[in-house]
Design a protein around this motif. Structure first.
Motif, PDB file in Angstrom:
ATOM      1  N   ARG A  44      47.745  69.222  72.790  1.00 32.70           N
ATOM      2  CA  ARG A  44      48.604  68.982  71.629  1.00 32.70           C
ATOM      3  C   ARG A  44      48.679  67.501  71.364  1.00 32.70           C
ATOM      4  N   MET A  45      48.406  67.131  70.145  1.00 33.25           N
ATOM      5  CA  MET A  45      48.459  65.724  69.792  1.00 33.25           C
ATOM      6  C   MET A  45      49.862  65.289  69.397  1.00 33.25           C
ATOM      7  N   PHE A  46      50.616  66.189  68.817  1.00 32.55           N
ATOM      8  CA  PHE A  46      51.923  65.818  68.278  1.00 32.55           C
ATOM      9  C   PHE A  46      52.994  66.792  68.753  1.00 32.55           C
ATOM     10  N   ASP A  47      54.190  66.255  68.989  1.00 27.82           N
ATOM     11  CA  ASP A  47      55.344  67.107  69.257  1.00 27.82           C
ATOM     12  C   ASP A  47      55.736  67.826  67.979  1.00 27.82           C
ATOM     13  N   ASN A  48      56.622  68.794  68.103  1.00 26.92           N
ATOM     14  CA  ASN A  48      57.101  69.521  66.926  1.00 26.92           C
ATOM     15  C   ASN A  48      57.648  68.554  65.883  1.00 26.92           C
ATOM     16  N   GLY A  49      57.166  68.690  64.672  1.00 28.40           N
ATOM     17  CA  GLY A  49      57.658  67.880  63.566  1.00 28.40           C
ATOM     18  C   GLY A  49      56.970  66.539  63.393  1.00 28.40           C
ATOM     19  N   GLN A  50      56.240  66.081  64.404  1.00 29.02           N
ATOM     20  CA  GLN A  50      55.607  64.770  64.302  1.00 29.02           C
ATOM     21  C   GLN A  50      54.441  64.765  63.322  1.00 29.02           C
ATOM     22  N   LEU A  51      53.610  65.793  63.347  1.00 27.15           N
ATOM     23  CA  LEU A  51      52.493  65.850  62.404  1.00 27.15           C
ATOM     24  C   LEU A  51      53.027  65.929  60.975  1.00 27.15           C
ATOM     25  N   ARG A  52      54.115  66.631  60.792  1.00 21.77           N
ATOM     26  CA  ARG A  52      54.763  66.735  59.481  1.00 21.77           C
ATOM     27  C   ARG A  52      55.139  65.343  58.964  1.00 21.77           C
ATOM     28  N   LEU A  53      55.715  64.519  59.838  1.00 21.87           N
ATOM     29  CA  LEU A  53      56.080  63.149  59.456  1.00 21.87           C
ATOM     30  C   LEU A  53      54.847  62.297  59.171  1.00 21.87           C
ATOM     31  N   VAL A  54      53.805  62.452  59.993  1.00 22.10           N
ATOM     32  CA  VAL A  54      52.571  61.690  59.785  1.00 22.10           C
ATOM     33  C   VAL A  54      51.972  62.032  58.428  1.00 22.10           C
ATOM     34  N   ILE A  55      51.899  63.320  58.126  1.00 19.63           N
ATOM     35  CA  ILE A  55      51.333  63.752  56.839  1.00 19.63           C
ATOM     36  C   ILE A  55      52.172  63.223  55.692  1.00 19.63           C
ATOM     37  N   LEU A  56      53.479  63.299  55.814  1.00 15.28           N
ATOM     38  CA  LEU A  56      54.361  62.793  54.763  1.00 15.28           C
ATOM     39  C   LEU A  56      54.153  61.295  54.565  1.00 15.28           C
ATOM     40  N   GLN A  57      54.014  60.549  55.660  1.00 12.67           N
ATOM     41  CA  GLN A  57      53.774  59.100  55.545  1.00 12.67           C
ATOM     42  C   GLN A  57      52.436  58.827  54.859  1.00 12.67           C
ATOM     43  N   LEU A  58      51.413  59.585  55.220  1.00 15.49           N
ATOM     44  CA  LEU A  58      50.094  59.381  54.618  1.00 15.49           C
ATOM     45  C   LEU A  58      50.108  59.631  53.111  1.00 15.49           C
ATOM     46  N   ILE A  59      50.802  60.685  52.680  1.00 15.47           N
ATOM     47  CA  ILE A  59      50.833  60.961  51.231  1.00 15.47           C
ATOM     48  C   ILE A  59      51.806  60.035  50.505  1.00 15.47           C
ATOM     49  N   ALA A  60      52.730  59.432  51.234  1.00 12.75           N
ATOM     50  CA  ALA A  60      53.600  58.423  50.621  1.00 12.75           C
ATOM     51  C   ALA A  60      52.800  57.134  50.411  1.00 12.75           C
ATOM     52  N   ASP A  61      51.930  56.824  51.359  1.00 10.59           N
ATOM     53  CA  ASP A  61      51.085  55.632  51.253  1.00 10.59           C
ATOM     54  C   ASP A  61      50.038  55.790  50.154  1.00 10.59           C
ATOM     55  N   LYS A  62      49.471  57.002  50.069  1.00 14.65           N
ATOM     56  CA  LYS A  62      48.396  57.253  49.106  1.00 14.65           C
ATOM     57  C   LYS A  62      48.356  58.746  48.801  1.00 14.65           C
ATOM     58  N   PRO A  63      48.595  59.133  47.553  1.00  9.38           N
ATOM     59  CA  PRO A  63      48.476  60.557  47.226  1.00  9.38           C
ATOM     60  C   PRO A  63      47.116  61.083  47.685  1.00  9.38           C
ATOM     61  N   SER A  64      47.120  62.253  48.333  1.00  8.48           N
ATOM     62  CA  SER A  64      45.890  62.742  48.976  1.00  8.48           C
ATOM     63  C   SER A  64      45.770  64.251  48.891  1.00  8.48           C
ATOM     64  N   TYR A  65      44.518  64.689  48.988  1.00  8.14           N
ATOM     65  CA  TYR A  65      44.200  66.105  49.138  1.00  8.14           C
ATOM     66  C   TYR A  65      44.254  66.429  50.626  1.00  8.14           C
ATOM     67  N   GLY A  66      44.372  67.704  50.956  1.00  9.83           N
ATOM     68  CA  GLY A  66      44.448  68.113  52.362  1.00  9.83           C
ATOM     69  C   GLY A  66      43.295  67.611  53.200  1.00  9.83           C
ATOM     70  N   TYR A  67      42.063  67.741  52.683  1.00 16.50           N
ATOM     71  CA  TYR A  67      40.903  67.304  53.462  1.00 16.50           C
ATOM     72  C   TYR A  67      40.912  65.798  53.679  1.00 16.50           C
ATOM     73  N   GLU A  68      41.493  65.034  52.740  1.00 18.41           N
ATOM     74  CA  GLU A  68      41.594  63.580  52.919  1.00 18.41           C
ATOM     75  C   GLU A  68      42.583  63.240  54.035  1.00 18.41           C
ATOM     76  N   ILE A  69      43.629  64.044  54.145  1.00 23.61           N
ATOM     77  CA  ILE A  69      44.619  63.838  55.210  1.00 23.61           C
ATOM     78  C   ILE A  69      43.978  64.104  56.573  1.00 23.61           C
ATOM     79  N   ILE A  70      43.216  65.192  56.649  1.00 20.81           N
ATOM     80  CA  ILE A  70      42.523  65.526  57.894  1.00 20.81           C
ATOM     81  C   ILE A  70      41.600  64.373  58.292  1.00 20.81           C
ATOM     82  N   LYS A  71      40.835  63.880  57.332  1.00 19.39           N
ATOM     83  CA  LYS A  71      39.893  62.783  57.589  1.00 19.39           C
ATOM     84  C   LYS A  71      40.630  61.506  58.000  1.00 19.39           C
TER      85      LYS A  71
END
Length: 194
Positions: A44-71
Motif C-alpha cells: 500500500r502506497m497511501f493510508d486511507n484518504g491520502q490518495l484522495r488528498l494527493v489527487i485533489l492537490q494534483l487537480i487543484a494544481d492543474k486540471p487533469s484527466y484520470g490517466y494524467e493523474i495516474i501518470k
C-alpha cells in the motif's frame, strides 16, 4: 545447520526466524521501511484518504484527466508505483460527489477534473498532512528511481523490446549487426554529450 543461523540472528536482536513463507525478521525489516509511508503494508502506497488528498492537490494544481493523474503520480514515484484506474476514477467520482472537485469539460467518456473552491479550502486545511505525504512521495521516488527517470526507463525498455523483436525475426547478417551496433554507439555518444 539452520540452528546456527537462527542463533546468530537471535544474537543480533532479530528475534525468531521463521521459514520463507512465514513472516520473519527480514519481512519485518522491509515493512519498517514503509511504515511511515504506507501505514505498515509493503504494497500500500497511501493510508486511507491520502490518495484522495494527493489527487485533489494534483487537480487543484492543474486540471487533469484520470490517466494524467495516474501518470503524474507514477512520475513522482519514479515509476515505482502507479495507482490503478480502478482506484483513481472512483476517487475522482467521490471527490465530485463531495463537492471538492468538478468536471471542467467532458468529451465523450473523457472528463477533465478540477478542484472546486470548497476543494481548495479542504486542501488548505490539510496543508501539513499534504506536505508530509508529498515529502514521503519524494523520498519514495528517490528510493525507487535513485535519479532514474521513468522516461529513460521506458526508452531502455523500448530498446530491449526492439532488439528482442528483431532477434526473433531471424539471424542477422554482418551488415545488419554493424548497423545495430552503430545505432547503439551513436545513442551512447549522444547520451554522453548531454
Amino acid at each position: 545447520m539452520f540452528e546456527h543461523f537462527r542463533e546468530r540472528l537471535e544474537e543480533h536482536g532479530h528475534g525468531e526466524c521463521r521459514h520463507r513463507h512465514g513472516r520473519g525478521w527480514w519481512d519485518d525489516h522491509r515493512r519498517d521501511r514503509w511504515e511511515g509511508f504506507a501505514g505498515g503494508g509493503r504494497e500500500r502506497m497511501f493510508d486511507n484518504g491520502q490518495l484522495r488528498l494527493v489527487i485533489l492537490q494534483l487537480i487543484a494544481d492543474k486540471p487533469s484527466y484520470g490517466y494524467e493523474i495516474i501518470k503524474a503520480i507514477e512520475e513522482r514515484l519514479s515509476g515505482g508505483y502507479a495507482p490503478s484506474p480502478g482506484v483513481v476514477y472512483p476517487t475522482l467520482t467521490l471527490l465530485e460527489e463531495e463537492g471538492l472537485a468538478t468536471v471542467a469539460s467532458a468529451e465523450g467518456n473523457k472528463k477533465l477534473y478540477t478542484a472546486t473552491d470548497e476543494g481548495k479550502a479542504h486542501l488548505k486545511t490539510n496543508q501539513a498532512l499534504l506536505k508530509a505525504i508529498f515529502g514521503r512521495m519524494h523520498e519514495a521516488g528517490r528510493m525507487f528511481g535513485r535519479g532514474k527517470s521513468p522516461q529513460i526507463k521506458r526508452a531502455i525498455m523500448n530498446l530491449k523490446f526492439a532488439m528482442r523483436m528483431r532477434m526473433e525475426r531471424g539471424t542477422l547478417t554482418a551488415e545488419q549487426m554493424g548497423k545495430i551496433a552503430e545505432a547503439i554507439d551513436a545513442a551512447a555518444r549522444a547520451i554522453d554529450e548531454v
